[in-house]
Design an enzyme around this catalytic site. Structure first.
Site, PDB file in Angstrom:
ATOM      1  N   MET A 177       0.830  -1.339   0.121  1.00  0.00           N
ATOM      2  CA  MET A 177       0.032   0.032  -0.014  1.00  0.00           C
ATOM      3  C   MET A 177       0.874   1.442  -0.216  1.00  0.00           C
ATOM      4  SD  MET A 177      -2.905  -1.260  -0.249  1.00  0.00           S
ATOM      5  CE  MET A 177      -3.615  -2.898  -0.267  1.00  0.00           C
ATOM      6  N   GLU A 183      10.039   3.914   3.839  1.00  0.00           N
ATOM      7  CA  GLU A 183      11.485   3.984   3.103  1.00  0.00           C
ATOM      8  C   GLU A 183      12.396   3.939   3.981  1.00  0.00           C
ATOM      9  OE1 GLU A 183       8.272   5.085   0.370  1.00  0.00           O
ATOM     10  OE2 GLU A 183       8.726   5.752   2.488  1.00  0.00           O
ATOM     11  N   ASP A 234      23.319 -11.679   6.249  1.00  0.00           N
ATOM     12  CA  ASP A 234      23.618 -12.614   4.676  1.00  0.00           C
ATOM     13  C   ASP A 234      25.262 -12.572   4.798  1.00  0.00           C
ATOM     14  OD1 ASP A 234      23.383 -14.013   2.485  1.00  0.00           O
ATOM     15  OD2 ASP A 234      24.203 -12.140   1.385  1.00  0.00           O
TER      16      ASP A 234
END
Length: 160
Positions: free
Chosen positions: A75, A113, A127
């Site tokens: 959204m 953001e 990672d």
């Protein structure tokens, strides 16, 4: 109680209509932490992680993710960001802190953001270090402050 504007008359999710909102300068800052063994943090700082420069890659990942937030969060409005900066600090022990400041001039804020940017940066740290340490802990992740828009400014009162 505030009215939730993300639901239509049938109770289904919708993208909020920002057509009538004013264009204003908007800034948001988000923060997350990444807890790890002190040895892992030292290796990151000394550039001794096999996959490469962890902080440089995490910074680019965070910026790329922040720019793509509308593709991650259904959204969210696609925004033209006017600036983004991701910074790293540590406590010289076991915690890396990641902060993102995101700016735009537009009709809706950049909180998502900023939150997306720090989340992607933290996931990138994980990672790149997971071969060395699997039990790295990410979080808390939270909005530190935001300015601009009709709801005004916000600053977290109790640092996480």
């Amino acid at each position: 109680m505030d009215v939730l504007t993300h639901f239509n008359e049938q109770g289904h999710a919708k993208m909020v209509d920002i057509t009538g909102k004013d264009v204003t300068k908007r800034i948001a800052t988000a923060r997350t932490t990444v807890r790890m063994d002190p040895v892992t943090l030292q290796r990151i700082k000394q550039g001794q992680i096999e996959k490469g420069d962890v902080l440089a890659v995490a910074q680019v990942a965070g910026i790329m993710a922040g720019k793509q937030t509308a593709q991650w969060i259904p959204m969210c409005h696609p925004l033209m960001l006017t600036g983004m900066n991701i910074t790293f600090s540590d406590n010289d022990e076991d915690t890396l802190t990641i902060e993102a400041e995101v700016k735009t001039t537009g009709k809706t804020g950049v909180e998502m953001e900023a939150l997306t940017a720090v989340s992607a940066a933290a996931l990138t740290v994980y990672d790149m270090c997971k071969a060395l340490q699997k039990d790295i802990v990410i979080g808390p992740t939270y909005l530190v402050e935001k300015s601009g828009g009709k709801n005004g400014d916000y600053r977290v009162e109790d640092e996480q």
